[in-house]
Design a protein around this motif. Sequence first.
Motif, PDB file in Angstrom:
ATOM      1  N   VAL A 179      -4.577  -0.621  -3.950  1.00 13.15           N
ATOM      2  CA  VAL A 179      -3.795  -1.325  -2.926  1.00 13.15           C
ATOM      3  C   VAL A 179      -2.315  -0.974  -3.053  1.00 13.15           C
ATOM      4  CG1 VAL A 179      -3.037  -3.605  -2.154  1.00 13.15           C
ATOM      5  CG2 VAL A 179      -5.450  -3.196  -2.637  1.00 13.15           C
ATOM      6  N   ARG A 180      -1.823  -0.896  -4.276  1.00  9.74           N
ATOM      7  CA  ARG A 180      -0.416  -0.529  -4.472  1.00  9.74           C
ATOM      8  C   ARG A 180      -0.138   0.886  -3.991  1.00  9.74           C
ATOM      9  NH1 ARG A 180       0.550  -3.127 -10.513  1.00  9.74           N
ATOM     10  NH2 ARG A 180       0.833  -5.285  -9.815  1.00  9.74           N
ATOM     11  N   LEU A 181      -1.087   1.802  -4.219  1.00  8.90           N
ATOM     12  CA  LEU A 181      -0.909   3.168  -3.758  1.00  8.90           C
ATOM     13  C   LEU A 181      -0.918   3.224  -2.237  1.00  8.90           C
ATOM     14  CD1 LEU A 181      -0.524   6.106  -4.396  1.00  8.90           C
ATOM     15  CD2 LEU A 181      -2.991   6.334  -4.703  1.00  8.90           C
ATOM     16  N   ALA A 182      -1.802   2.445  -1.608  1.00  7.16           N
ATOM     17  CA  ALA A 182      -1.808   2.388  -0.145  1.00  7.16           C
ATOM     18  C   ALA A 182      -0.483   1.846   0.381  1.00  7.16           C
ATOM     19  CB  ALA A 182      -2.971   1.521   0.335  1.00  7.16           C
ATOM     20  N   ASP A 183       0.065   0.850  -0.307  1.00  8.79           N
ATOM     21  CA  ASP A 183       1.363   0.284   0.073  1.00  8.79           C
ATOM     22  C   ASP A 183       2.461   1.347  -0.052  1.00  8.79           C
ATOM     23  OD1 ASP A 183       2.837  -1.830   1.027  1.00  8.79           O
ATOM     24  OD2 ASP A 183       3.174  -2.742  -0.927  1.00  8.79           O
ATOM     25  N   ALA A 184       2.396   2.152  -1.113  1.00  6.82           N
ATOM     26  CA  ALA A 184       3.374   3.219  -1.296  1.00  6.82           C
ATOM     27  C   ALA A 184       3.264   4.262  -0.201  1.00  6.82           C
ATOM     28  CB  ALA A 184       3.177   3.870  -2.667  1.00  6.82           C
ATOM     29  N   CYS A 185       2.042   4.557   0.241  1.00  9.92           N
ATOM     30  CA  CYS A 185       1.855   5.523   1.331  1.00  9.92           C
ATOM     31  C   CYS A 185       2.454   4.999   2.629  1.00  9.92           C
ATOM     32  CB  CYS A 185       0.369   5.818   1.512  1.00  9.92           C
ATOM     33  SG  CYS A 185      -0.346   6.775   0.163  1.00  9.92           S
ATOM     34  N   ARG A 186       2.293   3.727   2.895  1.00 12.70           N
ATOM     35  CA  ARG A 186       2.903   3.150   4.097  1.00 12.70           C
ATOM     36  C   ARG A 186       4.432   3.243   4.021  1.00 12.70           C
ATOM     37  NH1 ARG A 186      -1.607  -0.379   3.665  1.00 12.70           N
ATOM     38  NH2 ARG A 186      -0.501  -1.765   2.244  1.00 12.70           N
ATOM     39  N   ALA A 187       4.974   3.026   2.814  1.00 15.36           N
ATOM     40  CA  ALA A 187       6.430   3.128   2.640  1.00 15.36           C
ATOM     41  C   ALA A 187       6.918   4.544   2.910  1.00 15.36           C
ATOM     42  CB  ALA A 187       6.823   2.689   1.230  1.00 15.36           C
ATOM     43  N   LEU A 188       6.137   5.558   2.487  1.00 14.53           N
ATOM     44  CA  LEU A 188       6.520   6.939   2.746  1.00 14.53           C
ATOM     45  C   LEU A 188       6.628   7.222   4.232  1.00 14.53           C
ATOM     46  CD1 LEU A 188       4.338   8.889   0.148  1.00 14.53           C
ATOM     47  CD2 LEU A 188       6.795   8.576   0.102  1.00 14.53           C
ATOM     48  N   SER A 189       5.770   6.580   5.014  1.00 13.26           N
ATOM     49  CA  SER A 189       5.784   6.789   6.456  1.00 13.26           C
ATOM     50  C   SER A 189       6.918   6.023   7.129  1.00 13.26           C
ATOM     51  CB  SER A 189       4.435   6.356   7.050  1.00 13.26           C
ATOM     52  OG  SER A 189       4.428   6.486   8.451  1.00 13.26           O
TER      53      SER A 189
END
Length: 299
Positions: free
Chosen positions: A26-36
């Motif tokens: 979940v944290r990695l998915a959150d980081a991916c959203r931040a990259l976008s």
Amino acid sequence: MTMGDGDAGGRLFPEDLDGVDPVAAVRLADACRALSAYPELVAVGTLFTAAEHVPGGWQVVCPCDPLPQGVRELLAGRLEDLAALAGGAREDELLAAARAVQGEAADEVAAAGRRFRIVRIEQLVRTGPDGPEPPRPTDPDPRPAAGRAASVRPYELLPEDDPVSEPAAELLCRLLDAAAAAGHEPSGAFLTPVALAPAFTVAERSERRWRPVGRLHGAPQQARDALITYFRHVVPAVESPADADVTRFAEAAELLEAESRRNGIAVAGRRFRIVRIERITLMGPDGPEPPRPTDFDAR
């Protein structure tokens, strides 16, 4: 890796979930959203801390400071405290190490079978069309119980052999690009990124940019509490605004206090935001990067 929310989710959660850490996913998915949403990374300065070599890595042992000498003073105090507990020859060694750190500006000392180093930390802020990145939903954001002070975040362990995470690798690429442009590239001996827990601060929007207006905090709520204090006490006592604006700032403080996890607010023609600051240190075969010759210092 695709940065879109839906596709990133599909890539992050494979069909076989055995062995998958759901919290990390979940944290990695959150980081991916931040990259976008916040694709640009801006270097916002360095900090320094001290760490001790322990099994498995380097244990941070003191708070951060903007200057290497500030951390040397903190480490010297810790060494003196350890000396007072040790006694005998170990006491003498630790006191000599404290003198070397404090008076000779040493960035590494060994004493009484222990090894300490001043460690360089780079700070970066993600930005997007709307400005700097606020706290993420997955960032720990405890609200202290009524009448109790917020807990202090424990010092971190900088692991020596952990695999490099994708967010840390992305931070390293951006950091190296910025360093090359400024002519301050790190030594080739320190190229393994280790991401530390993020810090948080308050920023205010000026005519052209957002600028930090407070100190660093370990959790978003601590930064909100600092902003509430600023609205309630600093604005009326120091800035002396009109009575109507004093009322507006008091109302803004009430709103921040009432709405959990609110990260932005506009009041009396001014805009404030809680900002997330990413932090990274570079590791080499012999440990974390010490201060660079180009880093400003006060000795």
